[in-house]
Design a protein around this motif. Structure first.
Motif, PDB file in Angstrom:
ATOM      1  N   VAL A 241       0.818  -1.205   0.000  1.00 62.62           N
ATOM      2  CA  VAL A 241       0.000   0.000   0.000  1.00 62.62           C
ATOM      3  C   VAL A 241       0.857   1.262   0.000  1.00 62.62           C
ATOM      4  O   VAL A 241       0.583   2.218  -0.730  1.00 62.62           O
ATOM      5  N   GLU A 242       1.914   1.266   0.802  1.00 62.39           N
ATOM      6  CA  GLU A 242       2.683   2.490   1.020  1.00 62.39           C
ATOM      7  C   GLU A 242       3.705   2.761  -0.072  1.00 62.39           C
ATOM      8  O   GLU A 242       4.075   3.927  -0.298  1.00 62.39           O
ATOM      9  N   HIS A 243       4.192   1.727  -0.751  1.00 59.36           N
ATOM     10  CA  HIS A 243       5.221   1.910  -1.775  1.00 59.36           C
ATOM     11  C   HIS A 243       4.911   1.179  -3.074  1.00 59.36           C
ATOM     12  O   HIS A 243       5.194   1.704  -4.151  1.00 59.36           O
ATOM     13  N   ASP A 245       2.042   0.579  -4.418  1.00 58.17           N
ATOM     14  CA  ASP A 245       1.042   1.395  -5.103  1.00 58.17           C
ATOM     15  C   ASP A 245       1.482   2.849  -5.002  1.00 58.17           C
ATOM     16  O   ASP A 245       0.976   3.633  -4.206  1.00 58.17           O
ATOM     17  N   ALA A 246       2.435   3.205  -5.861  1.00 52.55           N
ATOM     18  CA  ALA A 246       3.094   4.509  -5.722  1.00 52.55           C
ATOM     19  C   ALA A 246       2.152   5.680  -5.963  1.00 52.55           C
ATOM     20  O   ALA A 246       2.318   6.747  -5.361  1.00 52.55           O
ATOM     21  N   ASP A 247       1.144   5.520  -6.846  1.00 53.49           N
ATOM     22  CA  ASP A 247       0.267   6.642  -7.170  1.00 53.49           C
ATOM     23  C   ASP A 247      -1.087   6.558  -6.476  1.00 53.49           C
ATOM     24  O   ASP A 247      -1.967   7.387  -6.709  1.00 53.49           O
ATOM     25  N   GLY A 248      -1.273   5.537  -5.630  1.00 56.25           N
ATOM     26  CA  GLY A 248      -2.482   5.441  -4.847  1.00 56.25           C
ATOM     27  C   GLY A 248      -3.732   5.069  -5.619  1.00 56.25           C
ATOM     28  O   GLY A 248      -4.850   5.303  -5.128  1.00 56.25           O
ATOM     29  N   ASP A 249      -3.584   4.460  -6.794  1.00 57.62           N
ATOM     30  CA  ASP A 249      -4.763   4.113  -7.593  1.00 57.62           C
ATOM     31  C   ASP A 249      -5.331   2.744  -7.250  1.00 57.62           C
ATOM     32  O   ASP A 249      -6.306   2.300  -7.852  1.00 57.62           O
ATOM     33  N   GLY A 250      -4.713   2.041  -6.300  1.00 58.25           N
ATOM     34  CA  GLY A 250      -5.207   0.732  -5.892  1.00 58.25           C
ATOM     35  C   GLY A 250      -4.490  -0.437  -6.520  1.00 58.25           C
ATOM     36  O   GLY A 250      -4.723  -1.587  -6.127  1.00 58.25           O
ATOM     37  N   TRP A 320      -9.189  -4.703   1.602  1.00 56.83           N
ATOM     38  CA  TRP A 320      -8.288  -4.218   0.549  1.00 56.83           C
ATOM     39  C   TRP A 320      -8.309  -5.172  -0.652  1.00 56.83           C
ATOM     40  O   TRP A 320      -8.360  -4.727  -1.804  1.00 56.83           O
ATOM     41  N   GLN A 327     -11.709  -3.401  -8.720  1.00 60.42           N
ATOM     42  CA  GLN A 327     -11.000  -2.488  -9.611  1.00 60.42           C
ATOM     43  C   GLN A 327     -10.400  -3.236 -10.795  1.00 60.42           C
ATOM     44  O   GLN A 327     -10.414  -2.745 -11.928  1.00 60.42           O
ATOM     45  N   LYS A 350      -3.059   4.365 -17.590  1.00 57.96           N
ATOM     46  CA  LYS A 350      -4.058   3.439 -17.035  1.00 57.96           C
ATOM     47  C   LYS A 350      -4.911   2.792 -18.125  1.00 57.96           C
ATOM     48  O   LYS A 350      -6.042   2.372 -17.880  1.00 57.96           O
TER      49      LYS A 350
END
Length: 565
Positions: A241-243, A245-250, A320, A327, A350
């Motif tokens: 989650v923290e690294h 998924d660098a852009d936070g898109d899931g 999660w 998604q 994407k």
């Protein structure tokens, strides 16, 4: 270390030859031999022999290695940490493949200086004779039916170098599992790219580490050993989650932030491995389809471990995983004239990269897909566009970038086929799995039962037939370990020691005829299964565990070597 790059001894008595560099010294002794130094960089040992008709003559030589202080690996100690099962079938190729493979794996055992009590498998010889996160994890995972000791050693070795800081040059991040370890930098020979000695540039090793810990627990790894690794598992989950998924898109995605590492960081790590159907390369950051499946499986497996050991956080990871699956369903599926299928990846914008590849087979059995979606994927994997007759092609024949001997664009990788076969069995498509197993057995029979890292070839009987990839590792850890995975797939094994159960769901009919497997390992005893040629279970017993026998759905009425058009 190549001969001639160090120094050669002038001695003509034992040791005859010596090479050395800062990492190791190699000495060669050869009784009664002479050294031809016509080419100083390539000395030749020569013997003068008296040979009589009908009588054998033998010569001996010995090479020994002493490692320098900066070497990262050590030789193994003691016997191999796995059992050797007794496998008998109407098709003798299965037993021959297993015997050759286990012997090769014995020669790939190593230890690391930073974890000298634990054993792992080197990725392969000659190019990757060292610790690789992804390769060593998959090989240990495949060997779980033979015991959990190798898995435990691999997990502990990698945990000893789990990432702790953010370093773009080495790709290290907190919680991340490394890609590879070497004694020195490794020039890649492309665009000035150089890998540092300790390199973390892999997107999949971290979730795969959690998957192996979960599976080893299910196969009976001692609870105290599992519990000791749970903090590392929690750090690995957090990394997703923290690294990851660098852009936070899931989604988990990768980019070479340092500019000198691997451009692609999944198991297909060549520069052209992620491309569109028309052959154009996809732009990164790249989110690979199979990495999302590994992450989903890791989240669910991690949640099961947290629950079992009374640690908090399980519901977070189940939620999660559920979001990830939704998604994925919304963003990864594409279609062609033959219907829908998952894309190999999402590109920087994407967009789903629409080439049809073997990557989709890694989604099966991970929980990422519904049963209906798994059926769609299974049908694609069983088609002639992906099933070569010698295993699973890495890319469909319908793609512009396909070539039967292209590294990740059409060649058959042994481990890839074995992983997909196992996933097909878990998803209830043992008939397609059986055909892939039959293809690898056909390949093994043509290469002396030492399956290479990858090979090329088309349907049996075609010209040309199977061709080993010229630079393939042979032996290679996950290729050799695939022999055990094939046995597990043929039996349809699912073991859950904490629940006290074993499930057997073989394909029917059996592609190897009658099959008896004795001596698989469970805590405190063995697991033995015998099948009739029609795939029915004659006997199935496991010490201390309840055995459930299930008939594989969809297996009847299809010839084992038949393939869908």
């Amino acid at each position: 270390m190549a001969p001639g790059r160090g120094r050669e001894s002038d001695a003509t008595t034992a040791p005859l030859l010596v090479w050395s560099d800062p990492t190791a010294t190699v000495t060669v002794t050869a009784p009664a031999a002479e050294v031809d130094r016509g080419d100083p960089a390539r000395p030749v040992l020569r013997w003068v022999l008296d040979v009589e008709p009908g009588r054998p003559v033998s010569v001996t030589w010995r090479a020994a290695t002493t490692q320098g202080a900066d070497a990262v690996v050590l030789p193994p100690v003691g016997a191999a940490p796995w059992s050797v099962p007794d496998v008998r079938s109407d098709d003798p190729r299965l037993a021959a493949l297993l015997a050759r493979s286990l012997d090769d794996l014995d020669g790939l055992r190593l230890r690391a200086r930073f974890a000298p009590e634990d054993t792992f498998l080197a990725a392969g010889a000659p190019w990757f004779f060292t610790l690789f996160g992804r390769d060593s994890l998959w090989a240990a995972r495949m060997l779980l039916p033979l015991g959990t000791e190798l898995a435990a050693g691999t997990l502990r070795t990698l945990a000893a170098r789990q990432g702790a800081v953010v370093d773009p040059l080495t790709a290290e991040q907190p919680g991340k599992i490394l890609h590879e370890v070497r004694s020195r930098e490794l020039p890649l020979g492309e665009d000035g790219r150089v890998l540092p000695p300790l390199y973390y540039g892999t997107i999949d090793a971290t979730p795969l580490w959690v998957c192996l810990l979960h599976d080893a627990w299910r196969w009976g790894m001692p609870t105290d050993e599992v519990e000791a690794l749970l903090p590392a598992a929690e750090r690995a989950l957090a990394w997703m989650v923290e690294h990851g998924d660098a852009d936070g898109d899931g989604f988990l995605e990768y980019r070479d932030e340092g500019g000198h590492g691997l451009a692609n960081q999944g198991w297909k790590d060549s520069g052209d491995s992620v491309q569109w159907r028309d052959g154009r390369l996809a732009d990164g950051p790249i989110a690979l389809c199979e990495v999302q499946a590994y992450a989903h499986e890791a989240a669910l497996g991690g949640a099961a471990l947290l629950d079992a050991f009374g640690r908090p956080g399980a519901e977070r990871w189940r939620a999660w995983a559920a979001r990830l699956a939704e998604q994925f369903r919304d963003q990864f599926w594409v279609a062609d004239d033959d219907g829908p299928y998952p894309a190999i990846a999402l590109d920087a914008a994407k967009r789903p990269v629409d080439s049809l590849t073997s990557n989709i087979g890694h989604l099966l059995g991970t929980g990422l897909l519904t049963s209906a979606e798994e059926a769609v994927v299974a049908r694609r994997l069983g088609s002639a566009a992906l099933d070569s007759g010698y295993g699973l092609r890495t890319m469909s024949t319908h793609e512009a970038g396909y070539w039967p001997l292209k590294y990740h664009g059409g060649a058959v990788w042994t481990h890839d086929t074995a992983i997909v076969a196992q996933g097909l069995v878990r998803a209830g498509h043992a008939d397609v799995a059986a055909r892939l197993v039959a293809g690898l057995l056909a390949a093994a029979g043509e290469v002396g039962f030492r399956l290479p890292e990858l090979h090329g070839g088309d349907a049996r009987g075609a010209v040309p037939a199977l061709v080993p990839y010229p630079a393939a590792c042979r032996p290679q850890a996950w290729a050799a370990a695939s022999s055990v995975a094939l046995v597990g797939a043929l039996l349809g094994l699912e073991v859950d020691v904490p629940a006290g159960s074993v499930r057997v769901r073989p394909a029917a009919p059996s592609v190897v005829g009658a099959l008896e497997v004795a001596g698989l390992r469970v805590p405190g005893g063995t697991l033995d299964v015998a099948l009739a040629a029609d795939g029915t279970v004659r006997t199935a017993r496991a010490d201390g565990l309840a055995v459930e026998v299930r008939e594989a759905p969809g297996s009847a009425g299809r010839p084992p070597d038949g393939r869908e058009p």
